[in-house]
Motif scaffolding. Structure first.
Motif, short mmCIF file in Angstrom:
data_model
loop_
_atom_site.label_atom_id
_atom_site.label_comp_id
_atom_site.label_asym_id
_atom_site.label_seq_id
_atom_site.Cartn_x
_atom_site.Cartn_y
_atom_site.Cartn_z
N SER A 237 0.88 -1.16 0.00
CA SER A 237 0.00 0.00 0.00
C SER A 237 0.92 1.22 0.00
O SER A 237 1.48 1.58 1.03
CB SER A 237 -0.86 -0.03 1.27
N SER B 109 4.87 -3.47 3.58
CA SER B 109 4.02 -2.29 3.76
C SER B 109 4.21 -1.66 5.14
O SER B 109 3.26 -1.24 5.75
CB SER B 109 2.55 -2.71 3.59
N GLY B 110 5.45 -1.62 5.61
CA GLY B 110 5.68 -1.15 6.97
C GLY B 110 4.88 -2.00 7.94
O GLY B 110 4.28 -1.50 8.88
N ILE B 111 4.89 -3.30 7.69
CA ILE B 111 4.02 -4.20 8.46
C ILE B 111 4.64 -4.52 9.83
O ILE B 111 5.77 -4.99 9.92
CB ILE B 111 3.77 -5.52 7.69
N SER B 112 3.88 -4.25 10.87
CA SER B 112 4.33 -4.56 12.22
C SER B 112 4.07 -6.03 12.53
O SER B 112 3.03 -6.56 12.17
CB SER B 112 3.56 -3.70 13.23
N ASP C 283 2.14 5.38 12.40
CA ASP C 283 3.54 5.05 12.65
C ASP C 283 4.43 6.30 12.60
O ASP C 283 4.25 7.16 11.73
CB ASP C 283 4.02 4.04 11.60
N GLN D 6 -5.76 4.22 10.10
CA GLN D 6 -5.94 3.54 8.81
C GLN D 6 -6.52 2.13 9.04
O GLN D 6 -6.10 1.43 9.97
CB GLN D 6 -4.60 3.43 8.07
N PHE E 39 -4.04 -1.06 2.22
CA PHE E 39 -3.30 -1.80 3.24
C PHE E 39 -4.04 -3.04 3.73
O PHE E 39 -3.43 -4.09 3.94
CB PHE E 39 -2.95 -0.88 4.43
N ASN F 257 -4.30 6.60 4.28
CA ASN F 257 -3.67 7.42 5.30
C ASN F 257 -3.95 8.89 5.12
O ASN F 257 -4.14 9.63 6.08
CB ASN F 257 -2.15 7.21 5.24
N ARG G 275 -1.10 -11.58 13.90
CA ARG G 275 -0.72 -11.77 12.49
C ARG G 275 0.14 -13.01 12.32
O ARG G 275 0.09 -13.66 11.27
CB ARG G 275 0.02 -10.52 11.99
N TYR H 285 9.13 -3.92 12.43
CA TYR H 285 8.65 -4.14 11.05
C TYR H 285 9.35 -5.36 10.45
O TYR H 285 10.55 -5.55 10.63
CB TYR H 285 9.01 -2.95 10.15
N ASP I 50 1.20 4.27 0.40
CA ASP I 50 0.81 5.55 0.99
C ASP I 50 1.53 5.72 2.31
O ASP I 50 0.97 6.18 3.30
CB ASP I 50 -0.72 5.59 1.22
N PHE I 51 2.78 5.29 2.34
CA PHE I 51 3.48 5.14 3.60
C PHE I 51 4.93 5.59 3.52
O PHE I 51 5.85 4.80 3.74
CB PHE I 51 3.38 3.66 3.99
N THR J 239 -4.78 -1.53 10.33
CA THR J 239 -3.45 -1.31 10.90
C THR J 239 -3.42 -1.66 12.39
O THR J 239 -4.45 -1.83 13.03
CB THR J 239 -3.02 0.16 10.76
N THR J 240 -2.20 -1.71 12.91
CA THR J 240 -2.03 -1.93 14.34
C THR J 240 -2.54 -0.72 15.13
O THR J 240 -2.96 -0.86 16.26
CB THR J 240 -0.54 -2.19 14.68
#
Ligand code: ARG
Length: 255
Positions: A34, A92-95, A179, A139, A75, A161, A100, A210, A36-37, A142-143
Motif C-alpha cells: 500500500s 508495507s511497513g508491516i508490524s 507510525d 488507517q 493496506f 492514510n 498476524r 517491522y 501511501d506510507f 493497521t495496528t
C-alpha cells in the motif's frame, strides 16, 4: 513395473505441486504493498513506487537472483492477499504482532517503529492520557486501529492514510494515530504549506518491529531472505537506506 512407474510419476507430480513456486526456477518476487506510507513506500507521479522497503527488497532480490515485481493495493488487502497466495510477500511497513503470526510467516524484523499521536497544534491533547473519549483517526487494518479499538478509544477508520490525516485537519477527529516515521514525513509535507498546523506528540502509543510477511509454506525462501537481510543489517546498508530517505534508524535489537 509399469504400475510402479506410474505411481512414482503421480507421486512426483503431487510433490511438484506442493513445492513453493520459487523452488522450481521462479525468477520473480511479487510484493503486495500500500504505497501511501513514506518513507517506506510512496507512489510517485509516474506511477512508480519508491521508498526504503522498495530499495531493501531490491537489494535482497539482487542477492537471491530474483526480480522484484510491485503490486499496489489498500493496506487491508496486503496480508489477506499474501495469505491466499496471490502475492509472494507483503511489504508495507508491516508490524509483527502475535495475531498476524497466526496467519502469516514473518521474516526477522529489520527495524523498530512506534505509533505516534498527531494533533492540531495547540490541541488540549498533550499525551496518551488525554485521549479518553476523544475521536481518533486511523488507517483500516493497521495496528493503530486494533490498538485503539482494544483500548476502547473512539475510532474512525480510513482506507487511505491521507484521508485519516484530512479528518484531523478538518476537525472531524481530535487525533490521528500513525507510525512515527510516516507521521514525520506527512506532517512535514503538510506543515510546509501550512506552517505549524500539525504537531506530533513526544509520547508514543506503542513500539513495533517491522518485517516482511510470507504465506506459510515459504519457510525455505524466508530463510534465504533472512540471511540476505542479516548481511545488509551487519554491513550498515539498512541504516544507510534510512539515511538516504532522511529518516532516523532504530535497529530491531533495540527492542
Ligand atoms: N505498521 C502498521 C501496521 O502494520 C501500519 C502499516 C501501514 N502501512 C501502509 N503501507 N499504509 O499495521
Amino acid at each position: 513395473m509399469k504400475k510402479t512407474f506410474a505411481f512414482l510419476l503421480a507421486l512426483c507430480m503431487i510433490f511438484a505441486l506442493a513445492v513453493p513456486a520459487y523452488a522450481d526456477g521462479k525468477t520473480t518476487l511479487t510484493m503486495a504493498t500500500s504505497p501511501d506510507f513514506p518513507p517506506f513506500e510512496e507512489l510517485q507521479a509516474d506511477g512508480s513506487v519508491v521508498g526504503i522497503e522498495v530499495d531493501l527488497l531490491n537489494l535482497i532480490c539482487e542477492k537471491l537472483g530474483l526480480e522484484l515485481v510491485i503490486e499496489q493495493m489498500d493496506f487491508d488487502s496486503v496480508l489477506p492477499g499474501v495469505q491466499a497466495g496471490k502475492y509472494d510477500v507483503g511489504v508495507s511497513g508491516i508490524s509483527v504482532t502475535e495475531k498476524r503470526q497466526k496467519n502469516v510467516l514473518f521474516t526477522e524484523p529489520y527495524c523498530l517503529a512506534a505509533q505516534a499521536i498527531v494533533v492540531k497544534t495547540g490541541s488540549e491533547i498533550t499525551g496518551k492520557a488525554d485521549l479518553d473519549k476523544k475521536k481518533i483517526a486511523v488507517q483500516t487494518g493497521t495496528t493503530a486501529e486494533s490498538f485503539c479499538m482494544e483500548n476502547n478509544y473512539k475510532v474512525s477508520s480510513f482506507q487511505a492514510n491521507s484521508d485519516a490525516e484530512m479528518a484531523l485537519i478538518v476537525g472531524k477527529v481530535d487525533a490521528w494515530v500513525i507510525d512515527d516515521l510516516t507521521a514525520a514525513e506527512m506532517v512535514k509535507a503538510y506543515n510546509k504549506d501550512h506552517p505549524d498546523a500539525l504537531t506530533i506528540l513526544s509520547e508514543a502509543m506503542t513500539t513495533e518491529p517491522y518485517a516482511f510477511a510470507f504465506a506459510f509454506g515459504s519457510e525455505e525462501l524466508v530463510e534465504k531472505i533472512n540471511a540476505a537481510q542479516a548481511e545488509l543489517l551487519a554491513d550498515g546498508t539498512i541504516a544507510a537506506l534510512f539515511e538516504k530517505f532522511d529518516a532516523p534508524y532504530t535497529a530491531p535489537s533495540a527492542a
